[in-house]
Enzyme design. Structure first.
Site, PDB file in Angstrom:
ATOM      1  N   LYS A   1      43.739 -13.442  18.421  1.00 38.83           N
ATOM      2  CA  LYS A   1      43.294 -13.078  17.071  1.00 38.83           C
ATOM      3  C   LYS A   1      44.343 -12.246  16.341  1.00 38.83           C
ATOM      4  O   LYS A   1      44.474 -12.345  15.125  1.00 38.83           O
ATOM      5  CB  LYS A   1      41.955 -12.336  17.137  1.00 38.83           C
ATOM      6  CG  LYS A   1      40.800 -13.241  17.550  1.00 38.83           C
ATOM      7  CD  LYS A   1      39.456 -12.537  17.460  1.00 38.83           C
ATOM      8  CE  LYS A   1      38.329 -13.493  17.801  1.00 38.83           C
ATOM      9  NZ  LYS A   1      37.003 -12.855  17.664  1.00 38.83           N
TER      10      LYS A   1
ATOM     11  N   LYS B   1      37.656 -30.030  22.040  1.00 39.24           N
ATOM     12  CA  LYS B   1      36.231 -29.837  21.797  1.00 39.24           C
ATOM     13  C   LYS B   1      35.969 -29.688  20.298  1.00 39.24           C
ATOM     14  O   LYS B   1      36.758 -29.078  19.573  1.00 39.24           O
ATOM     15  CB  LYS B   1      35.771 -28.580  22.540  1.00 39.24           C
ATOM     16  CG  LYS B   1      34.276 -28.357  22.553  1.00 39.24           C
ATOM     17  CD  LYS B   1      33.954 -27.139  23.408  1.00 39.24           C
ATOM     18  CE  LYS B   1      32.466 -26.826  23.375  1.00 39.24           C
ATOM     19  NZ  LYS B   1      32.141 -25.615  24.161  1.00 39.24           N
TER      20      LYS B   1
ATOM     21  N   LYS C   1      34.324 -25.562  14.665  1.00 33.57           N
ATOM     22  CA  LYS C   1      34.441 -25.259  13.236  1.00 33.57           C
ATOM     23  C   LYS C   1      35.831 -24.748  12.869  1.00 33.57           C
ATOM     24  O   LYS C   1      36.232 -24.840  11.723  1.00 33.57           O
ATOM     25  CB  LYS C   1      33.383 -24.222  12.837  1.00 33.57           C
ATOM     26  CG  LYS C   1      32.039 -24.825  12.554  1.00 33.57           C
ATOM     27  CD  LYS C   1      31.084 -23.845  11.929  1.00 33.57           C
ATOM     28  CE  LYS C   1      30.564 -22.860  12.921  1.00 33.57           C
ATOM     29  NZ  LYS C   1      29.446 -22.064  12.387  1.00 33.57           N
TER      30      LYS C   1
END
Length: 331
Positions: free
Chosen positions: A114, A196, A199
């Site tokens: 992140k 996979k 979003k």
């Protein structure tokens, strides 16, 4: 006191879940309440480690709640609440920060990931949020936490923190285990079928959301990646795109892979894509319609959140009071 084992799961307030989330997880969550005491927290406090639009952050928990109920999760049987509505999460998080080592936090792979994606906003919350995640779990004395492979490190850290605290103050926290669900469907991205469905990759057009319109769903499947052959058969190694479509069609219709191969024998990929798209539309239609109805009744959703927060707070505050007493706070 409930004899059931406790499951705790945190749900990001990030809009409509994907088809993959529904088939792989949410579809089974409704059944878990029969066997477990389930707490589902919409983790708005975790969300703000990255900058959020305030209007969206206020709105998305209601969409999440409506969709959870529409997917079959009964708020009378499971506790659904907004994380920030239960102050004990923040209160225990600070205590656990003081029992979490700098080195442990610096080794968290998600912090590194992140940080690289948010180089202009590497804040303290992004670094210390595993302590908040530990508080989320330990407050409810959770036996199990459903996790993906990318979250196992956080469960291990939660256990390490709990062991450290228990070693100093006695038997305070239950040690949680990762919950490995009954095998659910693993749905892959329609454009990158080796990844996979997520979003985070929505821009590539390979992600279908529960709240997508029938037209958008059919369009996504029409554009799905296949291969240069023409035969419809399940072969995950050599035909990942077609195999993904077969998997989705199987889950939606209950047909076996052999049934599907026979159904499309002599037919092309266009027929397969059209049929899969239609099957997904019909699978998601009642969920989308039910969620839309629920979203029009904000008073009901607010009542569910209020009742959920009260129930969650009752359990959480018992743990917090015990912790405060152990460390020497005046309670």
């Amino acid at each position: 006191m409930s004899e059931k084992k406790v499951i705790l799961s945190g749900i990001q307030p990030s809009g409509s879940p994907t088809l993959g989330s529904y088939l792989g997880a949410l579809k089974n969550w409704a059944l878990m309440a029969e066997e477990y005491e389930c707490f589902y927290s919409i983790v708005d406090m975790h969300a703000i480690t990255a900058r959020q639009d305030p209007a969206e952050l206020r709105k998305t928990p209601f969409l999440q709640l409506a969709l959870l109920i529409a997917c079959g999760i009964d708020p009378e049987k499971s506790t659904i609440f907004i994380q920030s509505h239960v102050p004990a999460h923040a209160q225990l998080s600070w205590v656990l920060n003081c029992y979490t080592m700098y080195g442990e936090l610096s080794r968290m792979t998600q912090f590194k990931d992140k940080s690289s994606k948010n180089a202009d906003n590497i804040n303290a919350g992004l670094f210390t949020y595993p302590a908040l995640q530990a508080a989320d779990i330990l407050l409810y004395q959770a036996d199990y936490v459903p996790v993906g492979a990318d979250q196992k490190q956080h469960i291990e850290l939660t256990r390490d923190i709990a062991v450290r605290f228990n070693g100093i103050y006695g038997d305070v926290f239950k040690l949680p285990e990762p919950y490995i669900p009954k095998v659910g469907a693993r749905i892959m991205d329609l454009q990158n079928p080796t990844n996979k469905m997520s979003k985070s990759e929505i821009a590539d057009g390979g992600c279908v959301l529960i709240m997508d319109t029938p037209e958008d769903i059919k369009r996504s499947f029409k554009r799905a990646v296949t291969d240069s052959e023409t035969s419809v058969r399940y072969d995950i190694e050599n035909k990942p795109g077609v195999s993904n479509l077969i998997s989705i069609y199987s889950v939606c219709t209950g047909k076996t892979f052999d049934d599907i191969e026979r159904e499309f024998d002599g037919k092309g990929y266009g027929d397969l894509k059209a049929n899969v798209g239609e099957a997904v539309v019909e699978l998601l239609r009642p969920i989308r319609e039910r969620a839309t109805t629920l979203l029009a009744d904000k008073a009901y959703l607010e009542t569910v959140f209020k009742n959920g927060a009260e129930k969650a707070s009752y359990t959480a505050n018992k743990t917090l009071r015990k912790v405060y007493k152990k460390i020497g706070f005046v309670v």
